[in-house]
Each structure stands twice: as C-alpha cells, then as structure tokens.
Design a protein around this motif. Structure first.
Motif, mmCIF file in Angstrom:
data_model
loop_
_atom_site.group_PDB
_atom_site.id
_atom_site.type_symbol
_atom_site.label_atom_id
_atom_site.label_comp_id
_atom_site.label_asym_id
_atom_site.label_seq_id
_atom_site.Cartn_x
_atom_site.Cartn_y
_atom_site.Cartn_z
ATOM 1 N N VAL A 134 83.140 55.681 8.706
ATOM 2 C CA VAL A 134 84.184 54.642 9.004
ATOM 3 C C VAL A 134 83.293 53.463 8.706
ATOM 4 C CG1 VAL A 134 83.993 54.206 11.469
ATOM 5 C CG2 VAL A 134 85.979 53.410 10.300
ATOM 6 N N TYR A 135 84.194 52.636 7.807
ATOM 7 C CA TYR A 135 83.655 51.071 7.767
ATOM 8 C C TYR A 135 83.935 50.213 8.836
ATOM 9 C CZ TYR A 135 83.049 47.077 4.646
ATOM 10 O OH TYR A 135 82.934 45.718 3.957
ATOM 11 N N ARG A 136 83.079 49.298 8.728
ATOM 12 C CA ARG A 136 83.097 48.444 10.045
ATOM 13 C C ARG A 136 84.413 47.613 10.246
ATOM 14 N NH1 ARG A 136 77.619 45.759 12.449
ATOM 15 N NH2 ARG A 136 76.139 47.723 12.320
ATOM 16 N N LEU A 137 84.946 47.212 9.038
ATOM 17 C CA LEU A 137 86.080 46.562 9.202
ATOM 18 C C LEU A 137 87.467 47.405 9.071
ATOM 19 C CD1 LEU A 137 85.319 43.604 6.610
ATOM 20 C CD2 LEU A 137 84.807 43.823 9.175
ATOM 21 N N GLU A 138 87.444 48.635 8.912
ATOM 22 C CA GLU A 138 88.411 49.578 9.185
ATOM 23 C C GLU A 138 88.957 49.887 10.345
ATOM 24 O OE1 GLU A 138 88.315 52.707 5.503
ATOM 25 O OE2 GLU A 138 86.538 52.956 6.963
#
Length: 543
Positions: free
Chosen positions: A395-399
């Motif tokens: 998972v991407y940090r901003l997702e």
C-alpha cells in the motif's frame, strides 16, 4: 488470639463506581480483619469490580484479545466493510502471515490467532465472573437483596460475553459454575441465546441506576435490545436477512426489542456527536457502557485501544503538532475501506470521522512528508489521503482514507499503545436506532421516524427519503462507524456474505487467501487449539 487479615487491592477498574477516568490509580485499603470484611454492600462491591477490568482484554497464552485492537476489534471491523489492514513495503511490513487478509477475504482459519484470542477473551472473563460469584460473593455475610444486586452486575456482564460468543461462534458451551470442572460441549446457539437472555432479564431489575463504566440498568436494557434485535439470527438456522427475515415476528423478538428500548430512562443524546469520543469522554451523558482506560495505570490498564483511537498512525501526529514531534504515534497501516467515505452525505457531520484529502497542521499549513518506500524517495509530498487502495500487499502511504473518530491529542506522555479514551460499547443513539429498526421490521415505520430524525438532526441532516430497512442499515453504518457493530449489522441485514467491498485486484495480489462466500462465513470457526484441549467440542459447519 491472632487475627486473620486480608489486604484488599482495588485495581484500576474499581474507580469506575465514582469518577471513571479521573482517578484510576491503584488503591490499597488498610489491613482489615477477615471476619469484619464483607459486612457491607460497599465492601462487597470493592471485590467484584475486578471483573470489569477484563473488558480491556489481554494476551491469553500467546493469543491477543484486546477490545480496541488485536483481535477483538479486528473481528468486526476487518471482516466487515469498515476497515482494512493492508501490508506495505512490498509485503515486508504488516503482512504477518496473511492473518489480516484472512479477515478481509472471510477465509477464516481455525488455527488463527484472531479466533483464538476472541474465544479466550470471552471464556476467560466468564470464568473470572463465575469465580467471583461462587468464591467471593456467595460466602459474604450481607443482606440477601444486596447480594442480588452484586450478582446482577456479574450476570449481566457475563451475558455480554455470551452475546459476543453466539455472535462470533454460534453453538458454544454454557459454563455456569466455576466449580464445574467437567469438559463442556457445544450447546445449540438458540439455547445459549435463551440462557443469556433469561440471565439478563432476571438481573435488570437489580442493576444500579447509575455508574459510569458499570453494567447499569440502562446498559442492561440496551444489551437486551441487542439480543432481541438479533434474536432470529441467533435462533433460526434459515435466517438470511433478505428472503427469510422473520418480519412477522413469530417469537415476538422485535416487539421485545422495542419494549427494552422503551424502558430506558434518564439518558440523553449529546448535542455534539463527537463528545462521545473525546479523550476524556466520561463527560458524555450519552454513553451507556464503555471500557475504561487510563494510561497512567502502569501502562497496562490502557494497553490495546490503539487502533480504535488511531494512535497507531504515524501521520496523525501532525494533525495535533505543528512540528510532528509529539510522542505516541506508531507506524500502523490500518485504513478505512474504500467507499465508506463516499457513502456519507456531504452535509453529514459524522463524515468528519473519516479523513480524505489534504491534511493540515494546527496552524493551517498543509502537512508535507519526506520518506522512502519501495517506490523510491519522496520529498515534500503533501499528505493527501485518497479513498482508494490499489495494492494491498504494497500500500502506498497516501492510499486509503483514515479515521479520526476519537479525539487526537498532543500529549508527549502517551504511547502508541495506550491512551485515555474510554472505548464506547453502548450509547443512547443505539437505543433510538435499535427501536427504529425493530419498528420498521414490524411494519410500523411511521413510529420510527422520530427516533431516526433525532439521530439525523444531530448529524446536520434532514429526514431520509423513506424509512426502509436499507435506509436504517445505512443510518446505522454511519452513526456507529468504527464502533464494532458493523459485522453484526451486516449479518442481520443480509449483506455480510456478499463481500461487496472487495476490489477484484486484491484477490489476484493475495493468492494465499481467497474470498470465501456462503452463509457459513457468518460464524467463525471454533479455534483448533481449544478443540485440541476439549475433544467434546464440535467444529462449525464449513471448517
């Protein structure tokens, strides 16, 4: 003659009877002659308050069962359409043997720590309550009516754990006595329901009127309305929430749910929804029952409410500190499931519990991060949460949207694992919506409109277009978001087994866990460790 003495130690939960979170430090009473102790109702109550501390949970022989995190809270939130705990850093962090994906996909395993922790959470507390009733309360030399009042709290609290057991596992053993050492076998779910309801109904008349954090009369009535609202789920094997939802109320369960709600008195709906979730939320006059926490209690009395209060999230510290230097915020990746934020009406004040978009510091400046991950180096990236998760292994940090229902605080003495927020288990809002739902199921939707509108008016909303079961399910989803009710609600409304929240990309990314559909997934498997210890236990269908 030598006088036998005993030192009565009251742990953090004892202070529930007085000031809740304001003074939960340990109190050691003076040495009291054993023959003199237990002569008054007050002294007797001081012994039994230890039963309430069990609500927080613990680690039971290696299996975690914490009310506000792993795995009591997870059992509901991750398995429903509320929360998701994806892995990050290409699966190097938070994958943990796919144990969180198991809950996401309903691919429940009898050997999982989640089911083991939940089972032991309930039965350890039931054993403790049984021990208190038989070994502490029974021998006390006090008035019989006073003894009934003390026993009533224990019986009602025990019924709470049986609610959780039949909700999670279905056919479970009934353990009534601490002195019974025989191995128990599964009792039919309907029988456990009848037993717990009978115990609760007998106890309610003797429960205290007031007492923050205690099983009061109003809390008992709220629990009773829960039992009856889910009565057909618990007693009818063909209940599916859609075709077979027993709207004709053949056993009177919906009518009894209404009656229980009607009996609640001297309680209010707080004007501000978020008063219920302040750090010092004992000021709320809406809370009926809660798990009391105090991080000053050795760091142990509050351990485990971190994910509900979101102190596990490293980004949240910037929302309360311009410099982001406050302690107490970890690196957890738990997120709101995509679609939750969008399901709220734009004017709904409750939507503020879900964070989407650019996030700002207290001084109004946008939060910027510099970090590295599997995608490379990132400098001065604006913290802008998006309501989407593309890759649940990395998972991407901003997702993913983040929740902030409980108040965030800038307190350097807090840790990521402990906070002062009391975990809300029951509120007056539930009384209103339980009654409204039961009335709608009885075909009396006109009578439900006032209860629903009181909830919606506080949220800044007008009347719903119509009062249907679909409308009341959505209202409950928003009112009780992140309050450990959603899984139970989804099963009752027939939406749980559809796994509508699953992104088709996710099952391709996680071949070790695959979506499981079917009614059997509305129950968790009985833990294999418990079955190994007790050969009389029978596994649930499908496992």
């Amino acid at each position: 003659m030598k006088i036998n003495t005993k030192i009565i130690t009251i742990t953090a939960s004892v202070a529930l009877c007085a000031t809740a979170c304001t003074d939960l430090s340990e109190t050691v009473y003076s040495i009291i002659p054993a023959d003199d102790f237990g002569k008054t109702e007050e002294q007797a109550f001081s012994i039994v308050f230890s039963a309430y501390s069990g609500l927080r949970g613990a680690t039971y022989d290696g299996a975690r069962g914490y009310a506000g995190g792993e795995y009591i809270y997870y059992m509901g939130a991750l398995a429903a359409d509320e929360a998701i705990l994806p892995a990050c850093n290409e699966g190097k962090d938070w994958l943990d043997g796919y144990r969180y994906m198991e809950l996401l996909f309903h691919d429940f395993a009898p050997g999982s720590e989640a089911t083991t922790g939940a089972w032991r959470y309930c039965y350890q507390n039931i054993a403790n309550i049984n021990a208190i009733m038989s070994q502490t309360i029974a021998p006390l030399d006090i008035d019989s009516t006073a003894k009934k009042r003390i026993n009533a709290e224990m019986r009602a609290l025990r019924a709470y754990y049986y609610f959780r057991l039949i909700d999670w596992f279905g056919n479970v053993p009934i353990v009534k006595s601490f002195n019974d050492t025989t191995l128990p076998t599964n009792a039919p779910r309907a029988e456990v329901f009848q037993y717990a309801v009978s115990e609760l109904e007998d106890a309610i008349a003797y429960l205290p009127i007031n007492g923050y954090g205690r099983m009061t009369r109003n809390a008992g009535l709220c629990l009773l309305s829960r039992f009856y609202l889910n009565g057909y789920v618990f007693t009818k094997t063909d209940y599916d929430g859609e075709t077979n939802n027993y709207g004709n109320d053949p056993d009177g369960y919906y009518a009894k749910a209404v009656a229980a709600c009607d009996s609640v008195s001297n309680i209010i709906l707080e004007p501000n929804y978020f008063t219920n979730f302040l750090e010092r939320n004992e000021v709320s006059n809406e809370i009926l029952f809660c798990v009391v926490y105090d991080r000053t209690n050795d760091g142990t009395g509050a351990w485990g409410n971190w994910h509900v209060t979101h102190t596990s999230d490293e980004y949240m510290k910037y929302l309360v500190s311009n410099t982001g230097t406050t302690d107490g915020y970890g690196t957890g990746t738990i997120r709101v499931k995509p679609g939750v934020y969008a399901s709220f009406e734009a004017a709904d004040k409750r939507r503020e519990a879900v964070r989407v978009g650019v996030q700002y510091k207290p001084n109004g400046d946008p939060i910027e991060l510099t970090y590295s991950d599997s995608r490379g180096e990132h400098k001065n990236v604006m913290l802008n949460f998006i309501d989407e998760i593309q890759d649940i292994i990395d998972v991407y940090r901003l997702e993913g949207a983040h929740w902030m229902k409980y108040e965030l605080v800038d307190d350097p003495s807090e840790s990521q694992y402990t906070s002062n927020h009391d975990l809300v288990l029951m509120r007056y809002a539930e009384i209103l919506l339980n009654r409204a739902e039961a009335l709608i199921r009885l075909g009396r939707s006109g009578e439900a409109s006032n209860d629903v509108q009181r909830i919606r008016s506080r949220a800044g909303l007008g009347a719903p277009a119509s009062l249907t079961l679909a409308a009341i399910e959505l209202e409950r989803r928003h009112e009780f978001c992140f309050e450990d009710m959603r899984r139970t609600d989804m099963i009752r409304f027939g939406s749980f087994t559809k796994l509508a929240w699953l992104d088709s990309r996710w099952s391709k990314q996680v071949t070790e866990r695959q979506p499981k559909y079917g009614k059997y997934t509305t129950l968790y498997p009985i833990p294999s460790l418990e079955m190994a210890k007790n050969p009389l236990l029978q596994q649930n269908e499908g496992y």
